[in-house]
Each structure stands twice: as structure tokens, then as C-alpha cells.
Design an enzyme around this catalytic site. Structure first.
Site, PDB file in Angstrom:
ATOM      1  N   LYS A 169       0.814  -1.218   0.000  1.00  0.00           N
ATOM      2  CA  LYS A 169       0.000   0.000   0.000  1.00  0.00           C
ATOM      3  C   LYS A 169       0.847   1.267   0.000  1.00  0.00           C
ATOM      4  CE  LYS A 169      -4.421  -1.855   1.268  1.00  0.00           C
ATOM      5  NZ  LYS A 169      -5.416  -2.160   2.275  1.00  0.00           N
TER       6      LYS A 169
ATOM      7  N   ARG B 273      -3.463 -10.058   4.671  1.00  0.00           N
ATOM      8  CA  ARG B 273      -3.921 -10.166   3.281  1.00  0.00           C
ATOM      9  C   ARG B 273      -2.806  -9.639   2.391  1.00  0.00           C
ATOM     10  NH1 ARG B 273      -6.070  -6.890  -0.488  1.00  0.00           N
ATOM     11  NH2 ARG B 273      -7.714  -7.709  -1.829  1.00  0.00           N
TER      12      ARG B 273
HETATM   13  N1  PMM Z   1      -7.445  -3.887   0.806  1.00  0.00           N
HETATM   14  C1  PMM Z   1      -7.750  -3.893  -0.508  1.00  0.00           C
HETATM   15  C2  PMM Z   1      -8.810  -4.697  -0.984  1.00  0.00           C
HETATM   16  N2  PMM Z   1      -9.508  -5.483  -0.140  1.00  0.00           N
HETATM   17  N3  PMM Z   1      -9.891  -6.303   2.036  1.00  0.00           N
HETATM   18  C3  PMM Z   1      -9.601  -6.290   3.347  1.00  0.00           C
HETATM   19  N4  PMM Z   1     -10.302  -7.066   4.196  1.00  0.00           N
HETATM   20  N5  PMM Z   1      -8.605  -5.501   3.854  1.00  0.00           N
HETATM   21  C4  PMM Z   1      -7.869  -4.691   3.060  1.00  0.00           C
HETATM   22  O1  PMM Z   1      -6.993  -3.980   3.591  1.00  0.00           O
HETATM   23  C5  PMM Z   1      -8.154  -4.669   1.665  1.00  0.00           C
HETATM   24  C6  PMM Z   1      -9.191  -5.491   1.180  1.00  0.00           C
HETATM   25  C7  PMM Z   1      -6.926  -3.021  -1.396  1.00  0.00           C
HETATM   26  O2  PMM Z   1      -6.790  -3.365  -2.674  1.00  0.00           O
HETATM   27  P1  PMM Z   1      -5.829  -4.544  -3.322  1.00  0.00           P
HETATM   28  O3  PMM Z   1      -6.741  -5.732  -3.490  1.00  0.00           O
HETATM   29  O4  PMM Z   1      -5.427  -4.002  -4.625  1.00  0.00           O
HETATM   30  O5  PMM Z   1      -4.725  -4.813  -2.388  1.00  0.00           O
END
Ligand code: PMM
Length: 278
Positions: free
Chosen positions: A217, A256
């Protein structure tokens, strides 16, 4: 705890599979079914406990896609991967997409809006008994940067998450189904993300497993900037691995991540360190 929520005895590693043309670090790479399946197979081989399939980018500023487009991106991928026995979550804020994904074999709902974007979402969770990640969220991607105002970010996030928990419980979701996520980068500036990590214990005090999504990020890019140039997403992997180790030591249920192997190594090291044995 619901039997469908992975509990490997150490911090869970959730691998990200974005079936989108525009996600910030991997957009466009896995839009075609065969590419998505191959990437999921790699993450499974590397030891992912859970694979998170998303069909709508949530990067700051992203425009929304139609529900049918989102559903048609994720459902075929989930069907194939579930048939191969993988444990899957669906990253969606739409109840209809979550329901279709569960029907196709997904085990877990990952709602970055914590049930706020679609009032039906908590009912889908209640009816299906699927575990649900309730992430802290204040608005869709287009608006979220201007919503990053807090008195005390950790207290505010904790209180707002607590209200999402109450709404889920009121709809009939069981406490054992709930995972919380502070939502790093979602209506948060870098200082907000670091405060939430520094005081993770206060989020854990709500009594639910906590998921951390820091992978590649923007706040890592700023931390590692060279002068005025933020480090690009491809150069944020080692920092992501460091976060995974620290999240595990600080009691996160899961991380994640886009790259599974380094984070799995990191959480295994953290686990051995904390236990004082392998
Ligand atoms: N970040 C993204 C997408 N989904 N879901 C959860 N639970 N927590 C997160 O921090 C999160 C998420 C950001 O986008 P990416 O899929 O491109 O990393």
C-alpha cells in the site's frame, strides 16, 4: 469459531487474486480465467490458507463497475478453484455478488465496507452462516480520501467497527462468524495507518479475530520514498513482509497479501519466536 474460517495455529496468510483491470498493484494481470487460475494455483502451492477473489478495484479514486460485471469476473474463478478444494473468500461490497460467490463455493465474505454499502450483506452472512470480514470503511473509492478525518483515529475506527458488529449481530450473524479489519488505506492517511498498527491491541480488544491488509500500500511507498519519489508498488514487498511478521507477533488473525511465500515465511518465523520453539 466457524469451521470454514481457517485457523492454522499461526497467523493466516490470505493471498490476493484481483480479477480486475485496474487494481493498484496487480490490475489487469489476472483478468483472464486461465491467468487467474494459474496465479491462484501458485499461491496455493506457496501455502496460502485462503485466497481472496475480488472483481472490483477499491484503489483510491476508482470508479465502480456494474454488479453483473463484478459477478461475472469472480464467479467462474471461484467455481473452478472451489472445485479444486481451495478455501476462498470473495472481496465484494455487494450482497448479490457475495451470495453468487458463496453459491459457487466461496467460504468467506470479505466486505471492505463492513456491511455499510449494501444493507443486505449482513443478511446474506446470517443466512449462509459464512464467516464475514467487516472492514472499517467510510465511503466508496471515489470519495474516500476526503473522508480521512478523525479525532483519534484508533478510537474512532474502533467505535465505528463496533457499530458494524452490532448491526451484523442484530441481523442474526453469530459472533463466531465475524473478523474485523481496520481498513488500512481506506479513508486513512499514512499517519492513520501507522497509528492503527501501533495500537492494534485496541482493535483486538473488541474480541474478534483481526485481519491486516497492508500489502504494497501507498503508506509503505511513502515510508520508503527516495526524496519526493514514493517507492513503487513493486518495491514494497520486503516492507510488506516486515508488516506480516509484526502483525503476527501482535496477535493478528491474518494478513492479506499479494505475495504469499515471503509473508508465510514471516508469520512462521514470528510464530516460532513467540512460542520459543518451532
Ligand atoms: N485492501 C484492498 C482490498 N480489499 N480487504 C480487506 N479485508 N482488507 C484490506 O486492507 C483490503 C481489502 C486493497 O486493494 P488490493 O486488493 O489491490 O490490495
Amino acid at each position: 469459531m466457524s469451521s470454514r474460517l481457517p485457523r492454522p495455529g499461526r497467523c493466516v496468510v490470505m493471498g490476493v487474486l484481483n480479477v480486475t483491470p485496474d487494481s493498484f498493484s496487480d490490475g489487469g494481470r489476472y483478468l483472464h480465467l486461465d491467468e487467474a487460475l494459474a496465479h491462484a494455483a501458485t499461491m496455493a502451492e506457496e501455502g496460502a490458507d485462503l485466497i481472496d477473489v475480488g472483481g472490483e478495484s477499491t484503489r483510491p479514486g476508482a470508479e465502480r463497475v456494474a454488479a453483473e460485471v463484478e459477478r461475472d469476473r469472480v464467479v467462474p474463478v471461484i467455481k473452478e478453484l472451489a472445485a479444486d478444494g481451495l478455501v476462498l473468500s470473495v472481496d465484494t461490497t455487494r450482497a448479490a455478488v457475495a451470495a453468487a460467490a458463496l453459491e459457487a463455493g466461496a467460504a468467506v465474505i470479505n466486505d471492505v465496507s463492513g456491511g455499510l454499502a449494501d444493507p443486505e450483506m449482513v443478511h446474506v452472512a446470517a443466512d449462509s452462516k459464512a464467516p464475514i470480514v467487516l472492514m472499517h470503511w467510510r465511503g466508496h473509492s471515489r470519495d474516500m480520501d476526503r473522508l480521512a478525518t478523525y479525532d483519534d483515529v484508533v478510537t474512532d475506527v474502533r467505535n465505528e467497527l463496533s457499530r458494524r458488529v452490532d448491526a451484523a449481530l442484530a441481523a442474526g450473524v453469530a459472533p463466531e462468524q465475524i473478523v474485523l479489519d481496520p481498513g488500512l488505506g481506506f479513508a486513512k492517511r499514512a499517519e492513520h495507518n501507522w497509528a492503527l498498527l501501533h495500537r492494534l491491541a485496541e482493535i483486538r480488544e473488541l474480541g474478534f479475530p483481526v485481519l491486516i491488509g497492508a500489502s504494497r500500500k501507498r503508506f509503505l511507498g511513502s515510508l520508503l520514498a527516495d526524496g519526493d519519489s514514493p517507492r513503487q508498488p513493486s518495491g514494497r514487498e520486503d516492507a510488506t513482509t516486515a508488516i506480516s511478521a509484526l502483525a503476527a507477533v501482535n496477535g493478528a488473525w491474518g494478513v492479506r497479501v499479494h505475495s504469499v511465500r515471503p509473508s508465510l515465511d514471516a508469520v512462521r518465523v514470528a510464530d516460532a519466536w513467540v512460542r520459543g520453539e518451532p
